[in-house]
Design an enzyme around this catalytic site. Structure first.
Site, short mmCIF file in Angstrom:
data_model
loop_
_atom_site.label_atom_id
_atom_site.label_comp_id
_atom_site.label_asym_id
_atom_site.label_seq_id
_atom_site.Cartn_x
_atom_site.Cartn_y
_atom_site.Cartn_z
N ASP A 96 -13.31 -3.55 -1.37
CA ASP A 96 -13.02 -3.14 0.02
C ASP A 96 -14.29 -3.24 0.86
OD1 ASP A 96 -10.29 -2.27 -0.52
OD2 ASP A 96 -11.20 -0.60 -1.60
N ASP A 150 0.87 -1.17 0.00
CA ASP A 150 0.00 0.00 0.00
C ASP A 150 0.91 1.22 0.00
OD1 ASP A 150 -2.06 -1.78 0.23
OD2 ASP A 150 -2.60 -1.27 2.29
#
Ligand code: 1PR
Length: 641
Positions: free
Chosen positions: A494, A333
């Site tokens: 998500d 990330d």
């Protein structure tokens, strides 16, 4: 227990023509080993290092290369470095017709010490001494481009002559056949008898993505066999990604070098007749095994690269050694921290800021993207993913740090690279419009093999259901998969759990949960999709989203889970099962890995799950990729060791 780490790093200057000795770092880091090794090598502040900083980059990478962990890798690496450091071993011509990522093929050949010359005209093909043809994109558009550029006849002439080395890769193999049913039925180069058809097989997951073995039919220097059992003609694992394949038959049997088992019958995975060879798999994405294949091709069978060693005893069963491996993916990330440096970060349920006495602090800094990607490649990760987690705020093409990350990573990482974040329509404050296809194209040209789409996928799915389960052809998913193929489009979901007392309270698919009851003892839940990194929940579930995305042409699902992200309690099997059973495209389980056995557990609990991804445990050096794979091998799961 999370390792708290603070690291501030600043580059004083990086002039375009600098060398490593002129680069000044101010680095302060904790004792965490990841931070210590990464603090000296960094991409720099956003925008400071451009793709032109070639010299400085090379030097930076050589410095990191010397810090190797395993002796096996060191050995392999030495051969590569020696090759790269020596004078050019010769010229190789590359037919890049501009339809996708061939940067890695170019990088692989350069890494092996060859000078790459681009084919610019039909005459260049006939003048080539060695020719590499990495086909990318869809069959029909590839043939159209070859026709427009008048390259079909010279290509046929070069291959038919058969005296000079030719290497086709992936579509570059398929195009040698008579034709393909892809793109509604298209003629190919007509050099090998047979038609390319789509995979068939009950409940088969298509595309065929991942690491599989070749059944080698005859002796050739091109493909190494697994070393521990020479009586078996099975190759080391190599990376495949395709939905169509050619089948062996009586008329093409003199071409077939190897086949691979997937679907209803084995398909042709490599062909060779004299100097003409081609592979359905991607050598440039098959780690050191693949580099060796290129090296053998380029050197005419004289490669001295050592790639394989005896497999550990845990890999003795056929179930572990053969078949499509379950993939282990390392995820990075990425975002800018408050000082403007691009860092790999990691959240707990998507909160990436350090916590001190309840106060929110700096963005957690776990290292530099390019260096960590290389580290995971060396550790044996089957793929590496980069997620630009603040990509939703702006267009990634405006200030394009991920482009440089990809360009640099593809020089040293020879497994598939995925990039996500900000792939959607965007109009900036000056009225300039960026299409998702434009963003994706820039990523592919910079070395990405797949793009992952998060927030935009949710909005596209909402429109899909509002429009009677039809796409309109203009969405990011449709435009990118039409141009680059479905295997290039990953949907990053998500979701977070939404509890219900009664499943009838929602239109979205609910389960009765055994994992964790709701705050008020609710036993039903659905998995609510979110956008903008979990900031906004929408009235659509992960199940509904995955189905819509498969219908619109996506090739893979990256299934995160906000509740489990960074918790180390293992993957949410209920979520993974719900989605993996709903679609026939590969599903990657993500979020929650805290122990090697969590990988074996999710593959055991959900056989349809194709891959599992982790971030925190790798970044904090708590678990290695190898440990995860050894645990999988002990559990009898197919894995690339
Ligand atoms: O919405 O198309 O711009 O894409 C943004 C992308 O960034 C999405 O793929 C989204 O998942 C990701 N993202 C956005 N915000 C965050 C955040 O953490 N604040 N990261 C974020 C998502 C999830 C995983 C993570 C696993 C494994 N990260 O990829 O790596 O949960 O972690 P673990 O092994 O440590 O548990 P768009």
């Amino acid at each position: 227990m999370k390792v708290m780490m603070m690291m501030t790093t600043a580059i004083t200057t990086i002039p375009t023509s600098t060398t490593s000795s002129t680069i000044m770092y101010n680095s302060r880091s904790s004792s965490n080993s990841a931070a210590t090794t990464t603090s000296r090598v960094m991409l720099g502040r956003r925008g400071m290092m451009t793709s032109d900083d070639f010299n400085s980059r090379r030097i930076l990478f050589h410095s990191s290369r010397s810090r190797s962990s395993s002796s096996r890798c060191q050995h392999k690496r030495k051969s590569l470095i020696a090759a790269a450091a020596s004078a050019s071993k010769g010229e190789v011509s590359l037919l890049d017709y501009g339809a996708g990522n061939v940067r890695s093929v170019r990088n692989a050949m350069q890494k092996l010490g060859y000078t790459v010359k681009d084919i610019k005209s039909p005459e260049d093909i006939l003048a080539a001494k060695k020719l590499v043809f990495p086909g990318v994109g869809a069959y029909g558009s590839a043939m159209d481009i070859l026709r427009e550029r008048k390259l079909i006849e010279p290509l046929r002439e070069y291959v038919l002559d058969g005296t000079k080395p030719f290497m086709g890769v992936c579509l570059g193999l398929q195009l040698l056949f008579d034709g393909s049913e892809e793109s509604g039925g298209v003629e190919g180069l007509g050099l090998i008898p047979g038609t390319v058809t789509k995979f068939t097989g009950d409940d088969l997951i298509v595309p065929h993505i991942g690491w599989n073995v070749n059944e080698v039919k005859r002796e050739s220097y091109l493909i190494d066999l697994q070393k521990d059992d020479p009586s078996v003609s099975v190759s080391e694992r190599v990376y495949f990604v395709h939905s169509y394949r050619a089948l062996p038959n009586e008329n093409n049997k003199d071409w077939v070098l190897s086949t691979c088992d997937y679907g209803s019958e084995p398909f042709i995975s490599a062909v060779q007749k004299g100097n003409v060879m081609a592979t359905q798999f991607h050598p440039e994405k098959s780690g050191f095994t693949g580099l060796k294949i290129f090296d053998q091709f380029l050197s005419g069978g004289k490669s001295e690269m050592e790639t394989s060693s005896a497999l550990p005893s845990s890999a003795s069963s056929d179930a572990v050694r053969k078949g499509l491996a379950k993939r282990v993916i390392a995820c990075l990330d990425v975002r800018s921290n408050d000082a403007g440096d691009l860092v790999v970060t990691k959240g707990d349920s998507y909160d990436v800021r350090e916590k001190s006495e309840g106060e929110s602090g700096d963005v957690r800094n776990l290292g530099k993207p390019v260096e960590l990607a290389k580290k995971y490649f060396d550790m044996g990760a089957d793929e590496v993913s980069f997620l630009n987690i603040t990509g939703y705020r702006d267009t990634p093409l405006k200030d394009a740090p991920m482009i440089d990350v990809l360009k640099l990573s593809s020089e040293t990482v020879f497994v598939p690279l995925t990039v996500g974040g900000g792939i959607r329509d965007f109009t900036d404050s000056n009225g300039k419009h960026y299409s998702p296809l434009e963003v994706a194209s820039a990523y592919f040209a910079s070395g990405a093999d797949k793009v992952s789409i998060g927030s935009d996928a949710v909005e596209v799915a909402e429109k899909f259901y509002a429009n009677n389960e039809q796409g309109d052809g203009t969405s990011s998913i449709e435009t990118i998969s039409n141009r680059y193929g479905s295997q290039a489009v990953v949907i990053s979901i998500d979701p977070r759990r939404k509890y219900e007392t009664d499943p009838k309270n929602t239109k979205n698919k609910c389960i009765e949960t055994k994992r964790k009851l709701g705050p008020n003892g609710e036993k039903y839940c659905w998995f609510q999709c979110t956008i903008k990194g979990g900031r906004e929940g929408r009235d659509i579930g992960a199940y509904e989203l995955a189905i819509a995305m498969e219908k619109l042409g996506a090739g893979e699902i990256l299934l995160n889970c906000i509740d489990e992200d960074g918790q180390g309690n293992g993957f949410d099997h209920e979520l993974v099962k719900m989605v993996a059973d709903a679609v026939k495209i590969p599903v990657i389980a993500s979020s929650g890995a805290g122990h090697p056995r969590h990988f074996s557990e999710v593959f055991g609990a959900v056989p349809a799950c194709s891959a599992a991804l982790a971030a925190g445990i790798f970044h904090r050096d708590e678990v290695t990729v190898k440990e995860c794979k050894e645990d999988m091998a002990k559990s009898g799961l197919p894995t690339r060791l």
